[in-house]
Write a protein that holds these residues in place. Structure first.
Motif, PDB file in Angstrom:
ATOM      1  N   ARG A  40       3.983 -31.620  17.563  1.00 43.09           N
ATOM      2  CA  ARG A  40       3.531 -30.986  16.326  1.00 43.09           C
ATOM      3  C   ARG A  40       2.078 -30.541  16.440  1.00 43.09           C
ATOM      4  O   ARG A  40       1.712 -29.450  15.974  1.00 43.09           O
ATOM      5  CB  ARG A  40       3.693 -31.971  15.152  1.00 43.09           C
ATOM      6  CG  ARG A  40       3.311 -31.373  13.797  1.00 43.09           C
ATOM      7  CD  ARG A  40       3.316 -32.442  12.712  1.00 43.09           C
ATOM      8  NE  ARG A  40       2.325 -33.471  12.977  1.00 43.09           N
ATOM      9  CZ  ARG A  40       1.017 -33.317  12.708  1.00 43.09           C
ATOM     10  NH1 ARG A  40       0.556 -32.187  12.199  1.00 43.09           N
ATOM     11  NH2 ARG A  40       0.171 -34.297  12.965  1.00 43.09           N
ATOM     12  N   LEU A  41       1.254 -31.358  17.079  1.00 46.24           N
ATOM     13  CA  LEU A  41      -0.154 -31.015  17.259  1.00 46.24           C
ATOM     14  C   LEU A  41      -0.300 -29.702  18.016  1.00 46.24           C
ATOM     15  O   LEU A  41      -1.090 -28.829  17.637  1.00 46.24           O
ATOM     16  CB  LEU A  41      -0.871 -32.154  17.988  1.00 46.24           C
ATOM     17  CG  LEU A  41      -2.360 -32.021  18.280  1.00 46.24           C
ATOM     18  CD1 LEU A  41      -3.008 -33.404  18.291  1.00 46.24           C
ATOM     19  CD2 LEU A  41      -2.621 -31.336  19.620  1.00 46.24           C
ATOM     20  N   VAL A  42       0.466 -29.538  19.096  1.00 45.56           N
ATOM     21  CA  VAL A  42       0.378 -28.313  19.889  1.00 45.56           C
ATOM     22  C   VAL A  42       0.863 -27.114  19.082  1.00 45.56           C
ATOM     23  O   VAL A  42       0.247 -26.045  19.110  1.00 45.56           O
ATOM     24  CB  VAL A  42       1.195 -28.456  21.195  1.00 45.56           C
ATOM     25  CG1 VAL A  42       1.206 -27.139  21.960  1.00 45.56           C
ATOM     26  CG2 VAL A  42       0.610 -29.559  22.056  1.00 45.56           C
ATOM     27  N   SER A  43       1.949 -27.275  18.348  1.00 44.14           N
ATOM     28  CA  SER A  43       2.467 -26.177  17.536  1.00 44.14           C
ATOM     29  C   SER A  43       1.430 -25.724  16.510  1.00 44.14           C
ATOM     30  O   SER A  43       1.245 -24.521  16.281  1.00 44.14           O
ATOM     31  CB  SER A  43       3.756 -26.602  16.835  1.00 44.14           C
ATOM     32  OG  SER A  43       4.773 -26.886  17.777  1.00 44.14           O
ATOM     33  N   GLU A  44       0.746 -26.679  15.897  1.00 42.95           N
ATOM     34  CA  GLU A  44      -0.293 -26.332  14.931  1.00 42.95           C
ATOM     35  C   GLU A  44      -1.453 -25.624  15.599  1.00 42.95           C
ATOM     36  O   GLU A  44      -2.028 -24.673  15.050  1.00 42.95           O
ATOM     37  CB  GLU A  44      -0.785 -27.587  14.216  1.00 42.95           C
ATOM     38  CG  GLU A  44       0.198 -28.174  13.227  1.00 42.95           C
ATOM     39  CD  GLU A  44      -0.401 -29.331  12.468  1.00 42.95           C
ATOM     40  OE1 GLU A  44      -1.552 -29.725  12.778  1.00 42.95           O
ATOM     41  OE2 GLU A  44       0.279 -29.846  11.550  1.00 42.95           O
ATOM     42  N   ALA A  45      -1.831 -26.088  16.794  1.00 40.19           N
ATOM     43  CA  ALA A  45      -2.967 -25.484  17.498  1.00 40.19           C
ATOM     44  C   ALA A  45      -2.679 -24.035  17.888  1.00 40.19           C
ATOM     45  O   ALA A  45      -3.597 -23.205  17.936  1.00 40.19           O
ATOM     46  CB  ALA A  45      -3.305 -26.299  18.740  1.00 40.19           C
ATOM     47  N   LEU A  46      -1.415 -23.725  18.163  1.00 40.87           N
ATOM     48  CA  LEU A  46      -1.048 -22.368  18.586  1.00 40.87           C
ATOM     49  C   LEU A  46      -0.672 -21.468  17.412  1.00 40.87           C
ATOM     50  O   LEU A  46      -0.499 -20.260  17.605  1.00 40.87           O
ATOM     51  CB  LEU A  46       0.118 -22.424  19.572  1.00 40.87           C
ATOM     52  CG  LEU A  46      -0.119 -23.185  20.878  1.00 40.87           C
ATOM     53  CD1 LEU A  46       1.134 -23.143  21.741  1.00 40.87           C
ATOM     54  CD2 LEU A  46      -1.310 -22.621  21.633  1.00 40.87           C
ATOM     55  N   ALA A  47      -0.546 -22.055  16.225  1.00 39.99           N
ATOM     56  CA  ALA A  47      -0.110 -21.279  15.065  1.00 39.99           C
ATOM     57  C   ALA A  47      -1.057 -20.114  14.806  1.00 39.99           C
ATOM     58  O   ALA A  47      -2.281 -20.270  14.785  1.00 39.99           O
ATOM     59  CB  ALA A  47      -0.041 -22.181  13.838  1.00 39.99           C
ATOM     60  N   GLY A  48      -0.491 -18.945  14.631  1.00 42.94           N
ATOM     61  CA  GLY A  48      -1.284 -17.751  14.351  1.00 42.94           C
ATOM     62  C   GLY A  48      -1.662 -16.960  15.578  1.00 42.94           C
ATOM     63  O   GLY A  48      -1.843 -15.746  15.502  1.00 42.94           O
ATOM     64  N   HIS A  49      -1.788 -17.625  16.726  1.00 43.25           N
ATOM     65  CA  HIS A  49      -2.207 -16.909  17.931  1.00 43.25           C
ATOM     66  C   HIS A  49      -1.104 -16.006  18.471  1.00 43.25           C
ATOM     67  O   HIS A  49      -1.379 -14.932  19.011  1.00 43.25           O
ATOM     68  CB  HIS A  49      -2.649 -17.903  19.012  1.00 43.25           C
ATOM     69  CG  HIS A  49      -3.941 -18.582  18.684  1.00 43.25           C
ATOM     70  ND1 HIS A  49      -3.996 -19.724  17.914  1.00 43.25           N
ATOM     71  CD2 HIS A  49      -5.221 -18.271  18.997  1.00 43.25           C
ATOM     72  CE1 HIS A  49      -5.251 -20.093  17.775  1.00 43.25           C
ATOM     73  NE2 HIS A  49      -6.013 -19.236  18.424  1.00 43.25           N
ATOM     74  N   ARG A  50       0.138 -16.411  18.323  1.00 46.32           N
ATOM     75  CA  ARG A  50       1.236 -15.570  18.782  1.00 46.32           C
ATOM     76  C   ARG A  50       1.281 -14.267  17.990  1.00 46.32           C
ATOM     77  O   ARG A  50       1.596 -13.209  18.542  1.00 46.32           O
ATOM     78  CB  ARG A  50       2.571 -16.305  18.642  1.00 46.32           C
ATOM     79  CG  ARG A  50       2.669 -17.580  19.483  1.00 46.32           C
ATOM     80  CD  ARG A  50       3.980 -18.299  19.190  1.00 46.32           C
ATOM     81  NE  ARG A  50       4.048 -19.620  19.779  1.00 46.32           N
ATOM     82  CZ  ARG A  50       4.557 -19.882  20.978  1.00 46.32           C
ATOM     83  NH1 ARG A  50       5.025 -18.902  21.714  1.00 46.32           N
ATOM     84  NH2 ARG A  50       4.593 -21.118  21.446  1.00 46.32           N
ATOM     85  N   GLU A  51       0.963 -14.341  16.698  1.00 42.63           N
ATOM     86  CA  GLU A  51       0.954 -13.140  15.869  1.00 42.63           C
ATOM     87  C   GLU A  51      -0.248 -12.255  16.185  1.00 42.63           C
ATOM     88  O   GLU A  51      -0.131 -11.022  16.192  1.00 42.63           O
ATOM     89  CB  GLU A  51       0.939 -13.535  14.383  1.00 42.63           C
ATOM     90  CG  GLU A  51       2.238 -14.171  13.882  1.00 42.63           C
ATOM     91  CD  GLU A  51       2.406 -15.606  14.349  1.00 42.63           C
ATOM     92  OE1 GLU A  51       1.393 -16.247  14.721  1.00 42.63           O
ATOM     93  OE2 GLU A  51       3.564 -16.082  14.379  1.00 42.63           O
ATOM     94  N   ARG A  52      -1.388 -12.869  16.433  1.00 42.71           N
ATOM     95  CA  ARG A  52      -2.593 -12.088  16.736  1.00 42.71           C
ATOM     96  C   ARG A  52      -2.526 -11.443  18.111  1.00 42.71           C
ATOM     97  O   ARG A  52      -3.119 -10.386  18.337  1.00 42.71           O
ATOM     98  CB  ARG A  52      -3.831 -12.991  16.655  1.00 42.71           C
ATOM     99  CG  ARG A  52      -4.209 -13.391  15.245  1.00 42.71           C
ATOM    100  CD  ARG A  52      -5.258 -14.476  15.252  1.00 42.71           C
ATOM    101  NE  ARG A  52      -6.432 -14.109  16.021  1.00 42.71           N
ATOM    102  CZ  ARG A  52      -7.340 -14.976  16.461  1.00 42.71           C
ATOM    103  NH1 ARG A  52      -7.178 -16.267  16.219  1.00 42.71           N
ATOM    104  NH2 ARG A  52      -8.394 -14.562  17.138  1.00 42.71           N
TER     105      ARG A  52
END
Length: 295
Positions: A214-226
């Motif tokens: 979950r920590l990794v998913s949160e850290a990457l959130a938004g970067h895939r869209e940007r």
């Protein structure tokens, strides 16, 4: 993108490798490149001109002019389209390059300079800048695998978040994928409140691993869209962070870390993991500077 990439040079083979990397970085960023040499000798009142008994092209000043000219020529051969300037600044390298970092978007240095001790893997200038620079610092060690990913260490800290930002931006410039790596052990993972009140210090099997995912998913959130053009692979491993990152660097073209992670002591400017990869990584290492704290 605009701005300035700064590279420190001292005439060593390591600093020329840094010049080549800095020239490519400037080209990718559509930025100017400044070649900087810290000229310590005038402050020590050492004669700078040629000796009366030596050739007219001798002397410390002529030597400095030659090494700077060589670095500028190297940069222009790698990236002819980049605007390359140079500066010879009186002072010692640590303070000169730290001052340059205040107005640069990136500072690039070699892993060891002319003053390095035999057996020292990373010079004091590189470590000092990684700890005190005001912008990201890229330390050029081995060349790395140019077909490999940009590997970034993810730990959920605010400093780690800045490393993720830098890694995605750098991967987009390089047209490379990102490999987001998070390593954890039961000793570096904050424990959540146990769900079983009858066993006050127990967590259900697999709970820690799920928390780290979950920590990794949160850290990457938004970067895939940007950065939709950047392919992303994330990996969560049970083990020590420094060993996992050093091993991952074998197949990487760049390793990105934060200056301090979630296990850092207050006031510590450069964490143990960052220092370890600076000394032992198998590719260039970028240290993304930022404030301390935890997300």
């Amino acid at each position: 993108m605009s701005g300035l990439v700064v590279v420190g040079v001292d005439g060593s083979a390591s600093s020329l490798a840094a010049v080549e990397t800095a020239a490519r970085e400037a080209r990718w960023r559509r930025a100017g490149l400044r070649v900087v040499h810290a000229f310590l000798w005038p402050a020590m009142h050492v004669p700078l001109g040629p000796s009366a008994l030596g050739p007219p092209e001798g002397g410390i000043r002529n030597m400095v002019e030659h090494l700077v000219a060589e670095a500028v020529a190297c940069a222009r051969s790698v990236a002819p389209e980049v605007d390359v300037s140079h500066a010879v600044v009186i002072g010692e390298p640590l303070s000169v390059l730290e001052a340059q970092s205040r107005t640069a978007q990136l500072v690039v240095v070699g892993s060891r300079g002319m003053g390095g001790f035999v057996g020292l893997l990373v010079g004091s200038t590189a470590v000092h800048l990684a700890a005190h620079g005001k912008c990201p610092v890229l330390v050029v060690r081995e060349a790395g695998d140019q077909a490999g990913p940009v590997v970034v260490g993810v730990d959920g800290s605010i400093v780690g978040e800045q490393a993720v930002d830098f890694a995605f931006a750098e991967a987009a410039l390089r047209k490379a994928p990102v490999r987001a790596l998070h390593a954890w052990t039961t000793w570096n993972t904050p424990l959540s409140a146990p769900q079983d009140a009858a066993v006050p210090y127990a967590n259900p099997p697999g709970a820690l691993a799920r928390e780290e995912e979950r920590l990794v998913s949160e850290a990457l959130a938004g970067h895939r869209e940007r950065y939709p053009e950047v392919a992303v692979v994330h990996q969560v491993v049970h083990g020590r962070t420094r060993e996992a990152l050093i091993e991952a660097s074998r197949s990487a073209q760049l390793l990105v870390v934060g200056a301090r992670g979630r296990g850092g002591f207050a006031g510590l400017l450069l964490g143990s993991v960052s220092q370890a990869v600076l000394h032992h990584a198998h590719c260039p290492v970028a240290v993304a500077r930022g404030s301390g704290g935890r997300r």
